[in-house]
Design a protein around this motif. Structure first.
Motif: not given
Length: 415
Positions: A143-167
């Motif tokens: 809801a807070s992302s542009r349609p043309e950048s949805l993959g990027r938004s989810f990618g940024v979120h998953r990158a932060l998520d995965t940084f925690g998963a690595a820590l």
């Protein structure tokens, strides 16, 4: 890539220019921080559980498969409920808070848990919390992302998520290195990180009112959307691939079994996978926006087949182990954020949370069955043969899944 903090809803008229496509909202960043802290907590526990349950509690591969099935699939019980609640309420954040809260409490509940039944009950509570929170959180991202950048938004979120998963596994490793066998300390520190993530969600993430909340959709509308033609083939493809996706714990146990490295280093396997995931999540999200999300999703499963084949070898060494971890991280980077990004563009905003939850439910149920089946298969034919059989079956299923996803690329031309 740069990140611009903004909170323009996805439904606004898209702005022109390449820079706009690279912007990620502050809500996505804050939700990523929540997920980062929560994943430090959850992966601290997850990284020790396979070896703890098999070496300390003494579970057989089949019994571990049952626990892993619970871990993988029990969240399916409430995923649709979480998505529907997010669509019905004006503020899906409240549903996410409940889910994160349940998972946080489950961390400290591991302390008095003794025996397989108690540990499974606590795990069930944790996974129910995850199932409840995931769709509302992803609906807020969409809801807070542009349609043309949805993959990027989810990618940024998953990158932060995965940084925690690595820590998380690194923190668990440090604790066990300092005090060998101190599993209780892992549970206590894990609870602290989960509480911090819940605090960020409560205090900093905006209580957005989504289009779904304004529409007040009914159960009949939701059922019609998630069973409609647009989602039918993607859900079938997700279920087919999920049935042949072995839980990470089995892969790590296979590596440990063949190379017999010290139990102390077991959590580091999770770090290897998550570091690769972290490095590739955003690039693969951008690639999915440009080339098509279905294509990237299929490519991720090809990497998984290669990982199974390498893990099945009777002996490996460091290079082979690192290659398996790299392929597993590549698989997650190409699928974890890409699937909700794909599904979110196939349903109206009013039922977006339910649509994402439907896909997550199908995957969770399929992986539940996969864990149960693989645990029995390992016990009957051995780890190497079991992995090769699953790799062959997945290789045969990939063309079928690609056919089901034909024409469902999720690609946005302006990306």
């Amino acid at each position: 890539m740069y990140v611009t903090l903004r909170d323009k809803p996805a439904g606004d008229a898209p702005l022109a220019g390449r820079a706009v496509a690279q912007r990620v909202s502050s809500t996505v960043i804050l939700l990523g921080v929540v997920s980062l802290l929560t994943d430090v907590s959850s992966e601290m526990v997850a990284s020790i559980m396979p070896l703890y349950l098999t070496a300390v509690v003494g579970l057989s591969p089949a019994a571990y498969g049952f626990w892993d099935g619970i871990y993988q699939g029990v969240s399916a019980v409430v995923r649709i409920a979480g998505g529907f609640a997010a669509d019905r309420r004006e503020h899906p954040k409240l549903v996410a808070v409940l889910g994160y809260g349940v998972s946080a409490l489950s961390r400290i509940a591991m302390l008095p848990a003794q025996g397989f039944a108690a540990i499974t009950a606590v795990t069930t509570a944790d996974r129910l919390g995850k199932g409840l929170r995931t769709a509302p959180r992803d609906a807020l991202i969409a809801a807070s992302s542009r349609p043309e950048s949805l993959g990027r938004s989810f990618g940024v979120h998953r990158a932060l998520d995965t940084f925690g998963a690595a820590l998380g596994p690194l923190v668990a490793f440090a604790l066990l290195w300092t005090v060998p066998g101190s599993y209780d300390s892992v549970f206590v520190v894990s609870f602290g990180f989960a509480t911090a993530g819940l605090a960020v969600l409560l205090l900093l993430v905006p209580n957005l009112r989504t289009a779904a909340g304004k529409a007040r959709v009914g159960l009949r509308r939701v059922a019609r959307e998630i069973s409609g033609r647009k989602l039918r083939r993607p859900l079938l493809a997700a279920g087919l691939l999920g049935l042949l996706t072995v839980g990470d714990g089995f892969i790590y146990l296979s590596l440990q079994d063949r190379d017999d490295f010290a139990a102390l280093y077991f959590p580091l396997l999770y770090i290897g996978t998550n570091v690769v995931y972290l490095a590739l999540a955003v690039p693969f999200g951008r690639l999915a926006d440009r080339l098509g999300r279905a294509r990237v999703l299929i490519a991720g499963h090809v990497a998984l087949v290669a990982g199974y084949v390498l893990a099945a070898r009777p002996s490996g060494g460091l290079a082979s182990t690192l290659a398996v971890l790299g392929l597993l991280g590549t698989f997650y980077a190409a699928t974890d954020g890409v699937l909700p990004a794909l599904i979110s563009r196939l349903v109206p905003a009013e039922t977006r949370g339910s649509g994402i939850a439907a896909a997550q439910t199908v995957v969770a149920l399929a992986r539940f069955a996969a864990s149960l089946g693989f645990g029995v298969l390992w016990q009957v034919v051995g780890r190497g043969t079991a992995l090769l059989l699953v790799a062959a079956a997945l290789a045969a299923a990939i063309p079928a899944a690609a056919w089901l996803l034909r024409g469902v690329s999720g690609k946005v031309a302006s990306a």
